[in-house]
Design a protein around this motif. Structure first.
Motif, PDB file in Angstrom:
ATOM      1  N   GLY A  75      -4.115 122.382  65.035  1.00 53.81           N
ATOM      2  CA  GLY A  75      -2.650 122.745  64.709  1.00 53.81           C
ATOM      3  C   GLY A  75      -1.963 122.900  65.785  1.00 53.81           C
ATOM      4  O   GLY A  75      -0.602 122.878  65.765  1.00 53.81           O
ATOM      5  N   MET A  76      -2.490 123.151  67.100  1.00 53.77           N
ATOM      6  CA  MET A  76      -1.516 123.283  68.428  1.00 53.77           C
ATOM      7  C   MET A  76      -1.002 121.888  69.007  1.00 53.77           C
ATOM      8  O   MET A  76      -0.165 121.901  69.802  1.00 53.77           O
ATOM      9  CB  MET A  76      -2.261 124.018  69.561  1.00 53.77           C
ATOM     10  N   LEU A  77      -1.562 120.950  68.510  1.00 49.74           N
ATOM     11  CA  LEU A  77      -1.300 119.498  69.152  1.00 49.74           C
ATOM     12  C   LEU A  77       0.167 119.077  69.102  1.00 49.74           C
ATOM     13  O   LEU A  77       0.763 118.362  70.129  1.00 49.74           O
ATOM     14  CB  LEU A  77      -2.059 118.404  68.563  1.00 49.74           C
ATOM     15  N   PRO A  78       1.007 119.335  68.012  1.00 51.05           N
ATOM     16  CA  PRO A  78       2.400 119.045  67.973  1.00 51.05           C
ATOM     17  C   PRO A  78       3.351 119.768  69.337  1.00 51.05           C
ATOM     18  O   PRO A  78       4.292 119.054  69.539  1.00 51.05           O
ATOM     19  CB  PRO A  78       2.792 119.527  66.538  1.00 51.05           C
ATOM     20  N   GLN A  79       2.685 120.887  69.493  1.00 49.52           N
ATOM     21  CA  GLN A  79       3.471 121.520  70.645  1.00 49.52           C
ATOM     22  C   GLN A  79       2.804 121.005  71.963  1.00 49.52           C
ATOM     23  O   GLN A  79       3.720 121.250  72.968  1.00 49.52           O
ATOM     24  CB  GLN A  79       3.364 123.039  70.483  1.00 49.52           C
ATOM     25  N   ALA A  80       1.740 120.396  72.064  1.00 45.54           N
ATOM     26  CA  ALA A  80       1.329 120.078  73.397  1.00 45.54           C
ATOM     27  C   ALA A  80       2.076 119.077  74.056  1.00 45.54           C
ATOM     28  O   ALA A  80       2.692 118.135  73.307  1.00 45.54           O
ATOM     29  CB  ALA A  80      -0.332 119.802  73.364  1.00 45.54           C
ATOM     30  N   LYS A  81       1.902 119.105  75.312  1.00 43.69           N
ATOM     31  CA  LYS A  81       2.911 117.912  76.059  1.00 43.69           C
ATOM     32  C   LYS A  81       2.057 116.750  76.188  1.00 43.69           C
ATOM     33  O   LYS A  81       2.367 115.495  76.594  1.00 43.69           O
ATOM     34  CB  LYS A  81       3.582 118.513  77.238  1.00 43.69           C
ATOM     35  N   VAL A  82       0.630 116.787  76.206  1.00 46.19           N
ATOM     36  CA  VAL A  82      -0.245 115.941  76.635  1.00 46.19           C
ATOM     37  C   VAL A  82      -1.777 116.569  76.190  1.00 46.19           C
ATOM     38  O   VAL A  82      -2.024 117.680  75.946  1.00 46.19           O
ATOM     39  CB  VAL A  82      -0.330 115.782  78.172  1.00 46.19           C
ATOM     40  N   ALA A  83      -2.566 115.641  75.873  1.00 49.19           N
ATOM     41  CA  ALA A  83      -3.824 115.730  75.518  1.00 49.19           C
ATOM     42  C   ALA A  83      -4.839 114.759  76.083  1.00 49.19           C
ATOM     43  O   ALA A  83      -4.317 113.677  76.622  1.00 49.19           O
ATOM     44  CB  ALA A  83      -3.953 115.784  73.998  1.00 49.19           C
ATOM     45  N   ILE A  84      -5.877 115.264  76.459  1.00 44.88           N
ATOM     46  CA  ILE A  84      -7.015 114.301  77.007  1.00 44.88           C
ATOM     47  C   ILE A  84      -8.147 114.068  76.320  1.00 44.88           C
ATOM     48  O   ILE A  84      -8.821 115.227  75.779  1.00 44.88           O
ATOM     49  CB  ILE A  84      -7.388 114.855  78.319  1.00 44.88           C
ATOM     50  N   LEU A  85      -8.506 112.961  75.526  1.00 41.88           N
ATOM     51  CA  LEU A  85      -9.623 112.666  75.121  1.00 41.88           C
ATOM     52  C   LEU A  85     -10.748 112.698  76.120  1.00 41.88           C
ATOM     53  O   LEU A  85     -10.757 111.476  76.691  1.00 41.88           O
ATOM     54  CB  LEU A  85      -9.372 111.784  74.038  1.00 41.88           C
ATOM     55  N   VAL A  86     -11.884 113.175  75.768  1.00 40.79           N
ATOM     56  CA  VAL A  86     -13.078 112.955  76.525  1.00 40.79           C
ATOM     57  C   VAL A  86     -14.176 112.111  75.745  1.00 40.79           C
ATOM     58  O   VAL A  86     -14.472 112.797  74.898  1.00 40.79           O
ATOM     59  CB  VAL A  86     -13.657 114.204  77.158  1.00 40.79           C
ATOM     60  N   CYS A  87     -14.537 111.004  76.520  1.00 40.56           N
ATOM     61  CA  CYS A  87     -15.435 110.027  75.590  1.00 40.56           C
ATOM     62  C   CYS A  87     -16.612 109.878  76.864  1.00 40.56           C
ATOM     63  O   CYS A  87     -16.330 109.941  77.970  1.00 40.56           O
ATOM     64  CB  CYS A  87     -14.905 108.903  75.343  1.00 40.56           C
ATOM     65  N   ALA A  88     -17.683 109.399  76.234  1.00 36.83           N
ATOM     66  CA  ALA A  88     -18.674 108.745  77.181  1.00 36.83           C
ATOM     67  C   ALA A  88     -19.168 107.374  76.255  1.00 36.83           C
ATOM     68  O   ALA A  88     -19.119 107.075  75.259  1.00 36.83           O
ATOM     69  CB  ALA A  88     -19.889 109.568  77.051  1.00 36.83           C
ATOM     70  N   ASP A  89     -19.409 106.292  77.571  1.00 36.61           N
ATOM     71  CA  ASP A  89     -19.930 105.116  77.318  1.00 36.61           C
ATOM     72  C   ASP A  89     -21.519 105.202  77.347  1.00 36.61           C
ATOM     73  O   ASP A  89     -21.944 105.311  78.257  1.00 36.61           O
ATOM     74  CB  ASP A  89     -19.434 104.060  77.974  1.00 36.61           C
ATOM     75  N   GLU A  90     -22.294 105.247  76.249  1.00 37.78           N
ATOM     76  CA  GLU A  90     -23.449 105.309  76.322  1.00 37.78           C
ATOM     77  C   GLU A  90     -24.323 104.305  77.086  1.00 37.78           C
ATOM     78  O   GLU A  90     -25.412 104.548  77.556  1.00 37.78           O
ATOM     79  CB  GLU A  90     -24.230 105.457  75.053  1.00 37.78           C
ATOM     80  N   LYS A  91     -23.688 103.197  77.389  1.00 38.19           N
ATOM     81  CA  LYS A  91     -24.180 102.053  78.201  1.00 38.19           C
ATOM     82  C   LYS A  91     -24.278 102.336  79.739  1.00 38.19           C
ATOM     83  O   LYS A  91     -25.166 102.012  80.653  1.00 38.19           O
ATOM     84  CB  LYS A  91     -23.070 100.924  78.000  1.00 38.19           C
ATOM     85  N   LEU A  92     -23.694 103.383  80.100  1.00 36.06           N
ATOM     86  CA  LEU A  92     -23.499 103.874  81.587  1.00 36.06           C
ATOM     87  C   LEU A  92     -24.514 105.163  81.507  1.00 36.06           C
ATOM     88  O   LEU A  92     -24.415 105.459  82.920  1.00 36.06           O
ATOM     89  CB  LEU A  92     -21.993 104.429  81.689  1.00 36.06           C
TER      90      LEU A  92
END
Length: 169
Positions: A67-84
């Motif tokens: 619910g806080m995302l509309p107020q945030a100025k930026v967000a970072i999605l943290v992902c992983a590539d299982e091939k690595l």
């Protein structure tokens, strides 16, 4: 701010001002994320920086704790590539360490941030995969909302000596 002060005073911040978060601040946060330890030094992480408010609003509509995302100025999605990965199945630990570094780096720069969990909730991970066009081998662990704090929280006292065991349980 030294590292112990950052660790002991960091809080989850869910309210933000309208002030922007700079590209330089995000760059420093991502450098800190990529300095995290990882299993076999594989560093399988990838990061998506999200500033588009329509995207942040969409995530907030479908994620019960975003619910806080509309107020945030930026967000970072943290992902992983299982091939690595060097050691299959360790990507969640690697990305969790990177996420913690993101939170600490944001706090050290005077920013507020909060960890929004995606993994292991398959529905939340599927939304991220579709919304961001993640390849099949890439999995989303977390999303971190970031902004200038519009709330102040006192440092928590979480130390519990009764949970410390020396040599044996």
């Amino acid at each position: 701010m030294d590292v112990l002060e950052a660790i002991l005073s960091r809080r989850s911040i869910r309210k933000y001002t309208d002030e922007p978060v700079t590209d330089q601040e995000i760059d420093m946060i991502l450098q800190a994320a990529m300095a995290a330890p990882s299993s076999g030094n594989a560093r399988p992480w990838h990061f998506i920086v999200i500033r588009n408010h329509e995207t942040l609003d969409e995530i907030a509509r479908v994620h019960p704790y975003a619910g806080m995302l509309p107020q945030a100025k930026v967000a970072i999605l943290v992902c992983a590539d299982e091939k690595l990965e060097n050691h299959p199945g360790r990507w969640p630990q690697d990305c969790a360490a990177a996420t913690e570094n993101i939170l600490l780096a944001a706090h050290a720069q005077g920013l507020g941030a909060v960890w929004i969990g995606l993994h292991p909730e398959s529905e939340r991970m599927a939304v991220a995969k579709k919304l961001f066009g993640l390849p099949d081998s890439v999995h989303a662990l977390s999303l971190v909302a970031i902004g200038r704090p519009n709330e102040k929280k006192l440092p928590p006292h979480r130390f519990k000596p009764e949970r410390i065991h020396i040599e044996r349980w």
